[in-house]
Design an enzyme around this catalytic site. Structure first.
Site, PDB file in Angstrom:
ATOM      1  N   CYS A  25       0.842  -1.209   0.000  1.00 20.64           N
ATOM      2  CA  CYS A  25       0.000   0.000   0.000  1.00 20.64           C
ATOM      3  C   CYS A  25       0.874   1.255   0.000  1.00 20.64           C
ATOM      4  CB  CYS A  25      -0.913  -0.015   1.233  1.00 20.64           C
ATOM      5  SG  CYS A  25      -1.813   1.524   1.493  1.00 20.64           S
TER       6      CYS A  25
ATOM      7  N   CYS B  70     -25.432   6.788 -19.489  1.00 23.26           N
ATOM      8  CA  CYS B  70     -26.825   6.352 -19.402  1.00 23.26           C
ATOM      9  C   CYS B  70     -27.053   5.088 -20.240  1.00 23.26           C
ATOM     10  CB  CYS B  70     -27.726   7.482 -19.886  1.00 23.26           C
ATOM     11  SG  CYS B  70     -29.412   6.996 -20.225  1.00 23.26           S
TER      12      CYS B  70
ATOM     13  N   CYS C 151     -30.157   5.490 -22.851  1.00 23.44           N
ATOM     14  CA  CYS C 151     -30.188   6.681 -23.713  1.00 23.44           C
ATOM     15  C   CYS C 151     -30.075   6.330 -25.195  1.00 23.44           C
ATOM     16  CB  CYS C 151     -29.065   7.645 -23.320  1.00 23.44           C
ATOM     17  SG  CYS C 151     -29.392   8.539 -21.775  1.00 23.44           S
TER      18      CYS C 151
END
Length: 538
Positions: free
Chosen positions: A109, A450, A453
Site C-alpha cells: 500500500c 446512461c 439513452c
C-alpha cells in the site's frame, strides 16, 4: 430532512464533492476479506523488544555512543521502537497496556509506505518525551484475522486503544501532528512554559500553536481554554503566566490577564482571539484561521481542506512553475479576504487532485491557468473568465463575497448543426435554440453513462425523419454531463421534454418508455391544438 425535493444541480454538486472525498480516500483498501494469515509465525514477545530498546538506551550495544547514525540507521532505530504485532501478541498488547496507538498497514500500500516513516519518527519523539503511549503496527495482510479483530478494516488504519477500547485516529499524518494528537489523547493537552529559554526552544519545534496567557491557571476562562485544547486534534496549545515568556511567543501580545492567540509560520503570523472564552468559540476561531493564506492542496491535507467551514472557496489550477509566480499575488489577495474566503492552489498536472474539479467545470483539457470559486452553502460554482492578474482575482473575490457574481455553467463548444436531423444543443446555445426559439422543440437530455439513452436517441432519429419538413418543429438533444443551464434541472436520464412554441417556460415531460407511435401521436396532438388555437384567435 429536506422540506422540498432538491434540484439536480444540488444533487450533482453534493454528489461530486462526496465523490472527491471518496476519490482521495480510496487507498483505504478493504481488508476484511483477506485471510492470508500465517498463524505459525511468532515474533519476539513484547518484553523482549522493550528489553532491546532499554539496552540501546543504556549504551550496552557495541559502538561509540557519540557515533552519528546515517538517515537509514536512524529510521531503522525509530522503527524498532514501534512494536511489530502478530497473531500471537496483538490482542495481549492492545488489552494489556493503558495506551496503544496502532498502525494497520499492507506492504504493497503506497499510503502505508508514506505513513510508516512518519509514524516511526513520531514514536521516537514520544519516547523522548516519556509518553506512556506504546506505538505498535501490524501487517494487516499477513495477519488479517488478528488485524480484523482489532478493528483494522483498510490500509492504512490508525487506532488508539485506551485500556483495550479502541477509538478512531482523527489527527494529521505528519510526525509532528501524530505527536500532538497522541499527547492530547494521553493526558497532555497543553504544554506549560515558565522560562524564556524554554519558549525559545519551543519556537524551534512548533511552526503553529495556540498561546494562552493567564495570571492564574484557574477559573472559568482557563477551564474553557483547557476544554478547547483537549477537543482540538491538530494544534499544539501552550500556556504561560509570564508576560516575558508570552512576548517571546507572541511579540504583539496585549497587556491583559487573559489572552489567546494563534501563531503560524507565514506572512500573517499572529492572529488574536477577541471573542468570549468559550470552548466552541475558541474552536471556531481556530477552524477559520488555522490554514495558510493560500493552501497548497496535497494528498495528505485534501480531506481537511474540503471539511473546512468557510463556504466561499477559491481554487487556482495551474502548472507548478506558474503557481510559483502566482503565489505572491494570491497571498496579497488572500490577506484581504482572510477568514471570509479560503484560497487553494492546485497543480493542474496532478490528475488525482486537479482533474475531478476541472471535470466539474468541463475544463479538464485546459492548458491555461484556471481560477474558479465554489459557494458550498448554495451549491454554486463560478469562473474567472478574464486574465488571472492580481487585480482581476481581487475583483472576482470581492464580487464573490458580495454575491454579485453570475454562477458558471459549463458548456461544450458550439457544434455545426447544418443538415442535422436532430440538433445538438450545448449550454451556450440552450437559450437561443430552445428557450428563445419560435418553434416547438422536443429535447432529449442524455449522458454518456446512461444505459437506456441509446434507445431513446434512435427513437428521436426516427421521429425526426417522420416529421421532416415541418417548419415549426425541432428535434434536439443535449449531453447533460458536458453542459449545464440554470433552467435545465434533470433528475434522471434519459429525459424527453417538449417545449411548446407558445409556452417555453413550462416544458412537458414525456415518458421515455413510450413507443415511437405514441410519441408521434402526442406531437401531432400538440401541433393540432396549437393550429386550432391560432384559428380561434383569427
Amino acid at each position: 430532512m429536506f422540506p422540498t425535493k432538491p434540484t439536480s444541480r444540488f444533487i450533482f454538486f453534493t454528489f461530486t464533492l462526496l465523490l472527491l472525498v471518496s476519490f482521495f480516500t480510496t487507498t483505504l483498501i478493504n481488508a476484511s476479506d483477506l485471510d492470508t494469515e500465517n498463524d505459525d509465525e511468532v515474533d519476539k514477545d513484547l518484553e523482549e523488544l522493550i528489553a532491546l530498546d532499554e539496552q540501546e538506551e543504556d549504551g550496552s550495544q557495541v559502538g561509540d555512543a557519540d557515533a552519528k547514525f546515517s538517515e537509514a540507521e536512524l529510521l531503522s532505530k525509530a522503527q524498532r521502537i514501534v512494536l511489530e504485532l502478530n497473531s500471537d501478541n496483538a490482542k495481549r498488547v492492545a488489552e494489556g497496556n493503558e495506551f496503544v496507538l496502532l498502525l494497520g498497514y499492507a506492504p504493497w500500500c503506497a499510503r502505508s509506505a508514506e505513513l510508516m516513516p512518519q509514524f516511526a519518527e513520531a514514536a521516537t519523539s514520544l519516547k523522548e518525551l516519556k509518553s506512556p503511549l506504546l506505538m505498535a503496527k501490524i501487517d494487516a495482510e499477513r495477519y488479517s484475522k488478528a488485524a480484523s479483530s482489532l478493528g483494522v478494516k483498510g490500509f492504512p488504519t490508525l487506532l488508539l486503544f485506551v485500556n483495550g477500547t479502541s477509538q478512531a485516529y482523527t489527527g494529521g499524518f505528519s510526525a509532528a501532528e501524530i505527536v500532538i494528537w497522541a499527547r492530547k489523547k494521553t493526558g497532555v493537552p497543553v504544554i506549560r512554559i515558565n522560562t524564556v529559554k524554554a519558549a525559545e526552544e519551543f519556537l524551534k519545534k512548533y511552526p503553529m500553536f495556540v498561546l494562552g496567557k493567564f495570571d492564574k491557571f484557574e477559573g472559568p476562562d482557563y477551564e474553557e481554554f483547557l476544554k478547547a485544547a483537549t477537543s482540538d486534534n491538530e494544534i499544539q496549545f501552550v500556556e504561560t503566566s509570564s508576560s516575558e515568556v508570552a512576548r517571546v511567543l507572541y511579540p504583539d501580545i496585549k497587556a491583559t490577564n487573559h489572552f489567546l492567540g494563534l501563531v503560524k509560520s507565514e506572512p500573517v503570523r499572529y492572529t488574536e482571539f477577541d471573542g468570549a472564552f468559550e470552548m466552541d468559540k475558541i474552536l471556531q476561531f481556530l477552524e477559520y484561521n488555522k490554514f495558510p493564506l493560500v493552501i497548497k492542496l496535497t494528498e495528505i491535507n485534501n480531506i481537511k481542506v474540503y471539511a473546512n467551514p468557510i463556504n466561499l472557496q477559491v481554487f487556482v489550477f495551474a502548472k507548478a512553475d506558474e503557481l510559483k509566480g502566482l503565489h505572491e499575488p494570491l497571498q496579497n489577495v488572500a490577506r484581504k479576504f482572510k477568514g471570509k474566503i479560503i484560497f487553494i492552489s492546485v497543480d493542474s498536472k496532478d490528475e488525482n487532485l486537479a482533474k475531478p474539479f476541472l471535470t466539474i467545470l468541463g475544463l479538464e483539457e485546459s492548458e491555461n491557468t484556471v481560477v474558479t470559486a465554489f459557494d458550498t452553502k448554495i451549491s454554486s460554482k463560478f469562473l474567472l473568465e478574464s486574465d488571472p492578474t492580481e487585480s482581476n482575482i481581487e475583483e472576482f473575490c470581492s464580487r464573490l463575497l458580495h454575491g454579485t457574481l453570475s454562477p458558471y455553467f459549463k458548456s461544450q463548444p458550439i457544434p455545426d448543426n447544418t443538415d442535422a436531423s436532430v440538433k445538438i444543443i450545448v449550454g451556450k446555445t440552450f437559450d437561443d435554440l430552445v428557450l428563445g426559439s419560435p418553434e416547438n422543440v422536443l429535447l432529449e437530455v442524455h449522458t454518456p453513462w446512461c444505459i437506456n439513452c441509446e434507445t431513446t436517441s434512435k427513437q428521436m432519429e426516427k421521429l425526426a425523419k417522420h416529421f421532416k419538413g415541418l417548419d415549426n418543429l425541432v428535434f434536439a438533444k443535449i449531453d447533460a454531463a458536458g453542459n449545464e443551464h440554470p433552467k435545465l434541472q434533470i433528475d434522471d436520464y434519459p429525459t424527453l421534454l417538449f417545449y411548446p412554441a407558445d409556452d417555453k417556460a413550462n416544458p412537458i415531460k414525456l415518458p421515455t418508455k413510450q413507443s415511437s407511435k405514441d410519441l408521434a401521436s402526442f406531437i401531432n396532438k400538440q401541433l393540432k391544438d396549437q393550429d386550432q388555437g391560432l384559428k380561434d384567435e383569427l
